[in-house]
Design a protein around this motif. Structure first.
Motif, short mmCIF file in Angstrom:
data_model
loop_
_atom_site.label_atom_id
_atom_site.label_comp_id
_atom_site.label_asym_id
_atom_site.label_seq_id
_atom_site.Cartn_x
_atom_site.Cartn_y
_atom_site.Cartn_z
N VAL A 191 -9.29 -2.76 -9.83
CA VAL A 191 -7.91 -2.35 -10.05
C VAL A 191 -7.10 -2.64 -8.79
O VAL A 191 -7.47 -2.21 -7.70
N GLY A 192 -6.01 -3.37 -8.93
CA GLY A 192 -5.12 -3.63 -7.82
C GLY A 192 -4.00 -2.60 -7.79
O GLY A 192 -3.44 -2.25 -8.83
N ILE A 193 -3.69 -2.10 -6.61
CA ILE A 193 -2.60 -1.14 -6.42
C ILE A 193 -1.56 -1.82 -5.53
O ILE A 193 -1.78 -2.00 -4.33
N ALA A 194 -0.43 -2.21 -6.12
CA ALA A 194 0.60 -2.93 -5.38
C ALA A 194 1.88 -2.11 -5.40
O ALA A 194 2.03 -1.18 -6.19
N GLY A 195 2.80 -2.47 -4.52
CA GLY A 195 4.07 -1.76 -4.48
C GLY A 195 4.70 -1.84 -3.11
O GLY A 195 4.05 -2.22 -2.13
N PRO A 196 5.97 -1.48 -3.01
CA PRO A 196 6.68 -1.57 -1.73
C PRO A 196 6.21 -0.51 -0.75
O PRO A 196 5.59 0.49 -1.14
N PRO A 197 6.48 -0.69 0.54
CA PRO A 197 6.13 0.34 1.52
C PRO A 197 6.83 1.65 1.20
O PRO A 197 7.99 1.67 0.76
N GLY A 198 6.12 2.75 1.40
CA GLY A 198 6.70 4.06 1.15
C GLY A 198 6.61 4.53 -0.28
O GLY A 198 7.11 5.63 -0.61
N ALA A 199 5.97 3.76 -1.15
CA ALA A 199 5.83 4.18 -2.55
C ALA A 199 4.76 5.24 -2.73
O ALA A 199 4.67 5.84 -3.81
N GLY A 200 3.93 5.48 -1.72
CA GLY A 200 2.88 6.48 -1.83
C GLY A 200 1.57 5.93 -2.35
O GLY A 200 0.78 6.67 -2.94
N LYS A 201 1.30 4.65 -2.10
CA LYS A 201 0.09 4.03 -2.63
C LYS A 201 -1.17 4.67 -2.05
O LYS A 201 -2.10 5.00 -2.79
N SER A 202 -1.21 4.85 -0.74
CA SER A 202 -2.42 5.39 -0.10
C SER A 202 -2.70 6.81 -0.55
O SER A 202 -3.86 7.18 -0.84
N VAL A 286 -8.07 -2.16 -4.89
CA VAL A 286 -7.55 -3.06 -3.87
C VAL A 286 -6.09 -2.71 -3.63
O VAL A 286 -5.24 -2.90 -4.51
N GLU A 287 -5.79 -2.20 -2.44
CA GLU A 287 -4.41 -1.85 -2.08
C GLU A 287 -3.80 -3.01 -1.31
O GLU A 287 -4.33 -3.44 -0.28
N THR A 288 -2.66 -3.51 -1.78
CA THR A 288 -2.02 -4.64 -1.13
C THR A 288 -1.21 -4.19 0.07
O THR A 288 -1.02 -2.99 0.32
N VAL A 289 -0.68 -5.16 0.82
CA VAL A 289 0.03 -4.84 2.05
C VAL A 289 1.36 -4.15 1.80
O VAL A 289 1.92 -3.52 2.68
N GLY A 290 1.92 -4.28 0.60
CA GLY A 290 3.17 -3.61 0.30
C GLY A 290 4.40 -4.38 0.72
O GLY A 290 5.26 -3.85 1.41
N ASP A 303 -9.01 -6.90 -12.29
CA ASP A 303 -8.93 -6.89 -13.75
C ASP A 303 -7.61 -6.30 -14.23
O ASP A 303 -7.08 -6.70 -15.26
N CYS A 304 -7.13 -5.32 -13.49
CA CYS A 304 -5.92 -4.60 -13.88
C CYS A 304 -5.04 -4.43 -12.65
O CYS A 304 -5.53 -4.01 -11.59
N LEU A 305 -3.76 -4.74 -12.78
CA LEU A 305 -2.83 -4.61 -11.66
C LEU A 305 -1.83 -3.50 -11.97
O LEU A 305 -1.06 -3.59 -12.93
N ALA A 306 -1.86 -2.45 -11.14
CA ALA A 306 -0.94 -1.33 -11.29
C ALA A 306 0.13 -1.42 -10.21
O ALA A 306 -0.19 -1.48 -9.02
N LEU A 307 1.37 -1.46 -10.61
CA LEU A 307 2.49 -1.52 -9.69
C LEU A 307 3.02 -0.11 -9.47
O LEU A 307 3.48 0.54 -10.42
N VAL A 308 2.92 0.38 -8.25
CA VAL A 308 3.35 1.73 -7.90
C VAL A 308 4.73 1.65 -7.26
O VAL A 308 4.91 0.95 -6.26
N LEU A 309 5.69 2.38 -7.84
CA LEU A 309 7.07 2.33 -7.37
C LEU A 309 7.59 3.74 -7.12
O LEU A 309 7.17 4.68 -7.80
#
Length: 470
Positions: A191-202, A286-290, A303-309
């Motif tokens: 599972v990929g966790i993507a999104g802009p900085p400050g979205a609270g991904k971590s 997998v957390e992206t750089v944001g 397999d699955c990409l979740a966009l956190v906003l």
């Protein structure tokens, strides 16, 4: 050299002491390439045994830029993959033959219940056993790589998974949102966790990882950290924001620098994912750089990409733009608690409408993307988000998309590695470096474009025909 760098200190209980001789498959892989060093061999054995320290050092070897380390990294990956294939085949054979024996016993019991004689019952059991063994031999001859997801799911509903490595040692996951994806091939979930900085991904990843561990999973988190374009360094501070998950024995948190790689992931993220799965981690996050709408490279890894906003992050209709929104399978509006709960719900509705304007990412299935709200402070919303992930996984598995997708991703990573290695060889080629340096004067004068200069350099170095003119 490599032994001093990689094998400093104990590797772990599973690999303490002298390295054991390589099994036949491993030795065959080593021959013709390079001699696999004892330290690398011990790392491979430690990874397959699920030792987290070995896994961490193996990842360090994979990410090393030293030439001698790269050769050992290749052998390490090949050894791990070969061992996984061997273990998977043996596990599948043992399980299939046990199924054949159970079928024979069931046939004998059925014949006995119908009043058949002992000889007839034994004959029926023998016939059932022979038929089942024939199916087993045929299936194993095909191998896991040629089976469909539906066949594998039907033949091994509780198996260790043909792609899970040491996952056979994991406890059976409980019923509920944590275990719904088990039973299909592959048995791991990326599972990929993507999104802009400050979205609270971590923060969200830590809350989700803790719940998954409580449900019986083993979770690996790969946090990609941007590298400085000036110094080349990275902070690698994601572990400090996932303190509880980092201490969980069922979890593994590893920050990795991008080192100039674009797209939100590091150059060897796919290799690290394979190592984590071989070590028995059945879920890899997998957390992206944001960086925003350009971090699409992660889509070739998961397999699955979740966009956190975040809620109230601006015009939600920005979602119709091409880029990360086009690649997202799930959109999760985070921080949906307190005063921001209402704004998060409204944002999720806007994103849901925006998703309908984007062509379906998986046209062979009925999945068109889904938007939801979540808060790391509310476990029920985290569980709801994971239920969406597992529904997506079930939809993909039902249509055979998981295997097709991973096969396509392997091809993408092949070309990524080809490009990276070709560029590196160019930078080390003295003739190319000299020719490029000779173009700098004309470039500074503006008498030639960089595009034309590059064409001339390459044509003159590689083309066997007439030399290109500048």
């Amino acid at each position: 050299m490599i032994a001093a760098r990689v094998m400093r200190g104990p590797v772990g209980r599973a690999v303490i002491g002298a390295a054991v001789p390589l099994p036949g498959g491993w030795a065959r892989l080593a021959s013709g390439l390079a001699e696999i060093q004892p330290a690398t061999q011990a790392l491979a054995q430690g990874v397959m045994a699920g030792d987290r320290r070995s896994l961490s050092r193996a990842i360090t070897l994979i990410e090393s830029s030293r030439e001698e380390h790269r050769r050992q990294a290749e052998l390490l990956l090949d050894a791990v993959l070969e061992r996984r294939r061997s273990d998977d085949s043996q596990s599948a054979a043992a399980k299939a033959r046990a199924t054949a024996r159970a079928a024979a016993e069931a046939a004998a019991a059925a014949a006995s219940a119908k009043g058949s004689t002992g000889a007839e019952a034994m004959g029926a059991a023998a016939e059932a056993a022979v038929a089942a063994e024939a199916v087993v031999d045929s299936d194993l001859a095909r191998g896991p790589a040629t089976r469909t997801e539906e066949e594998s799911a039907a033949s091994a509903p509780a198996a260790s998974g043909a792609d899970g490595g040491a996952a056979s040692e994991l406890p059976s996951p409980p019923a509920g949102p944590g275990g719904e994806f088990h039973g299909g091939w592959p048995s791991t979930l990326r599972v990929g966790i993507a999104g802009p900085p400050g979205a609270g991904k971590s923060t969200l990843i830590e809350a989700l990882g803790q719940q998954l561990c409580a449900w019986g999973h083993r979770v690996a988190v790969l946090a990609i950290d941007p590298s400085s374009t000036r110094t080349g360094g990275s902070i690698l501070g994601d572990r400090t924001r996932m303190t509880e998950l980092s201490r969980n024995r069922r979890a593994f948190v590893r920050p990795s620098p991008t080192r100039g790689a674009l797209g939100g992931v590091a150059a060897h993220t796919n290799d690290v994912v394979l190592l984590c799965e071989a070590a028995g981690f059945d879920i890899v996050l997998v957390e992206t750089v944001g960086l925003g709408q350009s971090e699409v490279a992660v889509d070739a890894t998961v397999d699955c990409l979740a966009l956190v906003l975040p809620p109230a992050g601006g015009d939600e209709l920005q979602g119709v733009k091409k880029g990360i929104m086009e690649c997202a399978d799930i959109v999760a509006v985070n921080k949906a608690d307190g005063d921001m709960a209402r704004q998060a719900r409204l944002a999720a509705l806007e994103y849901k409408r925006a998703l309908t304007l984007i062509p379906p990412k998986h046209p062979m299935t009925g999945w068109r993307g889904e938007a939801t709200t979540v808060s790391a402070l509310q476990p029920d919303t985290v569980a709801t988000l994971w239920s969406v992930v597992t529904r997506f996984r079930a939809e993909m598995t039902a249509h055979g998309e998981v295997r097709r997708r991973r096969a396509a991703q392997a091809g993408q990573w092949l070309w990524s590695q080809l490009e990276a290695q070709a560029l590196e060889r160019l930078r080390k080629d003295r003739a190319v470096v000299t020719a490029a340096a000779g173009m700098l004067g004309r470039l500074s004068e503006g008498s030639i474009s960089p595009r034309r200069a590059a064409h001339v350099v390459l044509e003159n170095q590689w083309d066997t025909g007439p030399k290109a003119e500048a």
